[in-house]
Design a protein around this motif. Structure first.
Motif, PDB file in Angstrom:
ATOM      1  N   LEU A  97       0.832  -1.196   0.000  1.00 37.13           N
ATOM      2  CA  LEU A  97       0.000   0.000   0.000  1.00 37.13           C
ATOM      3  C   LEU A  97       0.871   1.252   0.000  1.00 37.13           C
ATOM      4  CD1 LEU A  97      -2.708   1.495   0.205  1.00 37.13           C
ATOM      5  CD2 LEU A  97      -2.633   1.126   2.683  1.00 37.13           C
ATOM      6  N   GLN A  98       1.911   1.254   0.818  1.00 36.56           N
ATOM      7  CA  GLN A  98       2.780   2.429   0.894  1.00 36.56           C
ATOM      8  C   GLN A  98       3.564   2.626  -0.397  1.00 36.56           C
ATOM      9  OE1 GLN A  98       5.666   2.439   4.120  1.00 36.56           O
ATOM     10  NE2 GLN A  98       5.362   4.647   4.357  1.00 36.56           N
ATOM     11  N   SER A  99       3.908   1.533  -1.062  1.00 38.00           N
ATOM     12  CA  SER A  99       4.635   1.660  -2.335  1.00 38.00           C
ATOM     13  C   SER A  99       3.752   2.281  -3.410  1.00 38.00           C
ATOM     14  CB  SER A  99       5.139   0.296  -2.799  1.00 38.00           C
ATOM     15  OG  SER A  99       4.063  -0.536  -3.216  1.00 38.00           O
ATOM     16  N   ARG A 100       2.424   2.058  -3.310  1.00 36.39           N
ATOM     17  CA  ARG A 100       1.493   2.666  -4.275  1.00 36.39           C
ATOM     18  C   ARG A 100       1.164   4.099  -3.902  1.00 36.39           C
ATOM     19  NH1 ARG A 100      -0.756  -2.590  -3.691  1.00 36.39           N
ATOM     20  NH2 ARG A 100      -2.251  -1.864  -2.145  1.00 36.39           N
ATOM     21  N   ASP A 101       1.165   4.359  -2.590  1.00 35.88           N
ATOM     22  CA  ASP A 101       0.803   5.692  -2.104  1.00 35.88           C
ATOM     23  C   ASP A 101       1.613   5.996  -0.851  1.00 35.88           C
ATOM     24  OD1 ASP A 101      -0.331   8.022  -1.186  1.00 35.88           O
ATOM     25  OD2 ASP A 101      -2.313   7.163  -0.789  1.00 35.88           O
ATOM     26  N   PRO A 102       2.553   6.932  -0.922  1.00 38.95           N
ATOM     27  CA  PRO A 102       3.392   7.253   0.239  1.00 38.95           C
ATOM     28  C   PRO A 102       2.588   7.616   1.484  1.00 38.95           C
ATOM     29  CG  PRO A 102       4.270   8.283  -1.728  1.00 38.95           C
ATOM     30  CD  PRO A 102       2.927   7.721  -2.113  1.00 38.95           C
ATOM     31  N   ASN A 103       1.365   8.142   1.279  1.00 36.40           N
ATOM     32  CA  ASN A 103       0.528   8.511   2.422  1.00 36.40           C
ATOM     33  C   ASN A 103      -0.531   7.440   2.732  1.00 36.40           C
ATOM     34  OD1 ASN A 103       1.759  11.108   2.764  1.00 36.40           O
ATOM     35  ND2 ASN A 103       0.607  11.801   0.964  1.00 36.40           N
ATOM     36  N   GLY A 104      -0.384   6.283   2.079  1.00 36.51           N
ATOM     37  CA  GLY A 104      -1.402   5.257   2.195  1.00 36.51           C
ATOM     38  C   GLY A 104      -1.618   4.748   3.608  1.00 36.51           C
ATOM     39  N   LEU A 105      -0.549   4.650   4.394  1.00 39.61           N
ATOM     40  CA  LEU A 105      -0.670   4.099   5.745  1.00 39.61           C
ATOM     41  C   LEU A 105      -1.333   5.067   6.719  1.00 39.61           C
ATOM     42  CD1 LEU A 105       2.708   2.173   6.174  1.00 39.61           C
ATOM     43  CD2 LEU A 105       0.466   1.324   5.493  1.00 39.61           C
ATOM     44  N   LYS A 106      -1.533   6.303   6.268  1.00 39.04           N
ATOM     45  CA  LYS A 106      -2.167   7.298   7.145  1.00 39.04           C
ATOM     46  C   LYS A 106      -3.578   6.857   7.520  1.00 39.04           C
ATOM     47  CE  LYS A 106      -3.212  12.253   7.337  1.00 39.04           C
ATOM     48  NZ  LYS A 106      -3.128  13.548   6.607  1.00 39.04           N
ATOM     49  N   PHE A 107      -4.266   6.193   6.599  1.00 41.41           N
ATOM     50  CA  PHE A 107      -5.640   5.762   6.859  1.00 41.41           C
ATOM     51  C   PHE A 107      -5.767   4.233   6.944  1.00 41.41           C
ATOM     52  CE2 PHE A 107      -5.759   9.719   4.398  1.00 41.41           C
ATOM     53  CZ  PHE A 107      -6.436  10.536   5.288  1.00 41.41           C
ATOM     54  N   TRP A 108      -4.642   3.552   6.936  1.00 41.62           N
ATOM     55  CA  TRP A 108      -4.664   2.090   6.925  1.00 41.62           C
ATOM     56  C   TRP A 108      -5.184   1.528   8.246  1.00 41.62           C
ATOM     57  CZ3 TRP A 108      -1.775  -1.901   9.407  1.00 41.62           C
ATOM     58  CH2 TRP A 108      -1.909  -3.160   8.808  1.00 41.62           C
ATOM     59  N   GLN A 109      -6.004   0.500   8.150  1.00 43.80           N
ATOM     60  CA  GLN A 109      -6.549  -0.145   9.347  1.00 43.80           C
ATOM     61  C   GLN A 109      -6.211  -1.628   9.299  1.00 43.80           C
ATOM     62  OE1 GLN A 109     -10.752   0.686   9.746  1.00 43.80           O
ATOM     63  NE2 GLN A 109     -10.486   2.819   9.127  1.00 43.80           N
ATOM     64  N   ALA A 110      -5.483  -2.102  10.277  1.00 43.56           N
ATOM     65  CA  ALA A 110      -5.015  -3.489  10.278  1.00 43.56           C
ATOM     66  C   ALA A 110      -6.164  -4.482  10.201  1.00 43.56           C
ATOM     67  CB  ALA A 110      -4.176  -3.749  11.533  1.00 43.56           C
ATOM     68  N   GLU A 111      -7.278  -4.152  10.852  1.00 46.42           N
ATOM     69  CA  GLU A 111      -8.406  -5.087  10.879  1.00 46.42           C
ATOM     70  C   GLU A 111      -9.092  -5.207   9.521  1.00 46.42           C
ATOM     71  OE1 GLU A 111      -9.953  -1.089  12.418  1.00 46.42           O
ATOM     72  OE2 GLU A 111      -8.158  -2.335  12.586  1.00 46.42           O
ATOM     73  N   ARG A 112      -8.760  -4.319   8.591  1.00 38.33           N
ATOM     74  CA  ARG A 112      -9.384  -4.376   7.272  1.00 38.33           C
ATOM     75  C   ARG A 112      -8.433  -4.895   6.202  1.00 38.33           C
ATOM     76  NH1 ARG A 112     -13.483   0.516   6.108  1.00 38.33           N
ATOM     77  NH2 ARG A 112     -14.003  -1.002   4.479  1.00 38.33           N
ATOM     78  N   GLN A 113      -7.279  -5.414   6.630  1.00 38.64           N
ATOM     79  CA  GLN A 113      -6.349  -6.000   5.663  1.00 38.64           C
ATOM     80  C   GLN A 113      -6.941  -7.302   5.124  1.00 38.64           C
ATOM     81  OE1 GLN A 113      -2.336  -6.530   7.041  1.00 38.64           O
ATOM     82  NE2 GLN A 113      -1.745  -7.801   5.293  1.00 38.64           N
ATOM     83  N   ILE A 114      -6.742  -7.555   3.848  1.00 39.69           N
ATOM     84  CA  ILE A 114      -7.232  -8.776   3.228  1.00 39.69           C
ATOM     85  C   ILE A 114      -6.261  -9.916   3.530  1.00 39.69           C
ATOM     86  CG2 ILE A 114      -7.845  -9.913   1.069  1.00 39.69           C
ATOM     87  CD1 ILE A 114      -9.768  -7.699   1.934  1.00 39.69           C
ATOM     88  N   THR A 115      -6.771 -10.952   4.171  1.00 38.97           N
ATOM     89  CA  THR A 115      -5.982 -12.135   4.527  1.00 38.97           C
ATOM     90  C   THR A 115      -6.717 -13.384   4.046  1.00 38.97           C
ATOM     91  OG1 THR A 115      -7.070 -12.375   6.665  1.00 38.97           O
ATOM     92  CG2 THR A 115      -5.111 -10.956   6.587  1.00 38.97           C
ATOM     93  N   GLN A 116      -6.080 -14.531   4.200  1.00 41.16           N
ATOM     94  CA  GLN A 116      -6.738 -15.788   3.837  1.00 41.16           C
ATOM     95  C   GLN A 116      -7.999 -15.994   4.667  1.00 41.16           C
ATOM     96  OE1 GLN A 116      -5.728 -18.044   1.299  1.00 41.16           O
ATOM     97  NE2 GLN A 116      -7.837 -18.683   1.699  1.00 41.16           N
ATOM     98  N   GLU A 117      -7.947 -15.587   5.926  1.00 42.17           N
ATOM     99  CA  GLU A 117      -9.119 -15.731   6.797  1.00 42.17           C
ATOM    100  C   GLU A 117     -10.291 -14.891   6.281  1.00 42.17           C
ATOM    101  OE1 GLU A 117      -5.653 -17.148   8.739  1.00 42.17           O
ATOM    102  OE2 GLU A 117      -6.031 -15.146   7.891  1.00 42.17           O
ATOM    103  N   VAL A 118      -9.993 -13.707   5.787  1.00 46.95           N
ATOM    104  CA  VAL A 118     -11.036 -12.833   5.239  1.00 46.95           C
ATOM    105  C   VAL A 118     -11.666 -13.483   4.009  1.00 46.95           C
ATOM    106  CG1 VAL A 118     -11.475 -10.633   4.075  1.00 46.95           C
ATOM    107  CG2 VAL A 118     -10.050 -10.696   6.138  1.00 46.95           C
ATOM    108  N   ILE A 119     -10.838 -14.026   3.142  1.00 51.40           N
ATOM    109  CA  ILE A 119     -11.354 -14.667   1.929  1.00 51.40           C
ATOM    110  C   ILE A 119     -12.204 -15.884   2.271  1.00 51.40           C
ATOM    111  CG2 ILE A 119     -10.709 -15.850  -0.207  1.00 51.40           C
ATOM    112  CD1 ILE A 119      -8.181 -14.102  -0.237  1.00 51.40           C
ATOM    113  N   ASP A 120     -11.745 -16.678   3.230  1.00 52.68           N
ATOM    114  CA  ASP A 120     -12.515 -17.852   3.658  1.00 52.68           C
ATOM    115  C   ASP A 120     -13.877 -17.432   4.204  1.00 52.68           C
ATOM    116  OD1 ASP A 120     -10.423 -19.486   2.944  1.00 52.68           O
ATOM    117  OD2 ASP A 120      -9.613 -19.660   4.975  1.00 52.68           O
ATOM    118  N   LYS A 121     -13.900 -16.349   4.966  1.00 52.86           N
ATOM    119  CA  LYS A 121     -15.158 -15.842   5.506  1.00 52.86           C
ATOM    120  C   LYS A 121     -16.084 -15.373   4.389  1.00 52.86           C
ATOM    121  CE  LYS A 121     -17.069 -12.388   8.689  1.00 52.86           C
ATOM    122  NZ  LYS A 121     -16.754 -11.247   9.589  1.00 52.86           N
TER     123      LYS A 121
END
Length: 217
Positions: A97-121
């Motif tokens: 995310l930061q490589s695409r947007d230097p300010n991307g982590l300013k609004f990043w929320q760990a609980e909304r990261q896409i993981t295997q668990e999210v896809i399974d859900k």
């Protein structure tokens, strides 16, 4: 962006555009049916036209929603997008995310990261609509993709064998939108306005017809 990121954006944008078209058709169909309560006389000024519009919206909704939820590995579907994301989870890391947007982590929320668990859900959520999806595919296969003899001679029987409601359509659209939104936010913190502002401009036509008829009352 990397080629994988560009491919993801292409796939997601294509799904979103299709979902927006389908939702617009469903809501317009629902709205026209609702307006029968107070503007039936106006709809009956051109019954052939409005009848064909309603029939076309119904058939296109069935076919388009079936296409979104198709499991054909060679088709661009919701399942295809899930598989693509599953195979490329690295594009959803904070570093990506930061490589695409230097300010991307300013609004990043760990609980909304896409993981295997999210896809399974997300897959389990789709599977919870197995009955609706069965009825959707049955209607597509027996009435719209093919003209099954059984239902050609007894069209009302399809309502018994594969019942579908506006609520069912909305559930399928809602879960697909929710998945798309989760990927949008996780990829670049963005969101999407789904419903067009002029969706119900048919009301303008009905009001013109209503005022025209009132002149002769």
């Amino acid at each position: 962006m990397t080629p994988i990121e560009l491919e993801f954006k292409l796939r997601l944008d294509r799904l979103i555009r299709e979902l927006m078209h389908i939702e617009s058709k469903v809501e317009l169909l629902f709205h026209i049916n609702k307006r029968k309560a107070d503007r039936l006389d106006q709809l009956n000024i051109a019954p052939a036209f409005f009848g064909l519009v309603i029939d076309s919206l119904q058939s296109d909704t069935i076919i388009s929603l079936s296409r979104i939820y198709d499991r054909d590995p060679n088709s661009s579907t919701l399942f295809d997008l899930l598989q693509f994301v599953e195979a490329n989870l690295e594009i959803f890391t904070p570093e990506s995310l930061q490589s695409r947007d230097p300010n991307g982590l300013k609004f990043w929320q760990a609980e909304r990261q896409i993981t295997q668990e999210v896809i399974d859900k997300q897959r389990r959520e789709i599977e919870s609509f197995i009955d609706i999806l069965h009825n959707l595919r049955l209607r597509r296969n027996k009435r719209y993709a093919h003209f099954d003899k059984q239902y050609a001679y007894e069209p009302l029987k399809l309502n018994e064998d594969a019942p579908l409601t506006f609520a069912d359509f909305r559930k399928l659209i809602s879960v697909a939108k929710s998945i798309a939104d989760s990927y949008l936010f996780a990829f670049d913190n963005s969101s999407r306005s789904w419903q067009p502002t002029n969706l119900f401009d048919i009301d303008k036509v009905l009001e013109i017809l209503y005022k025209y008829q009132k002149q002769f009352d």
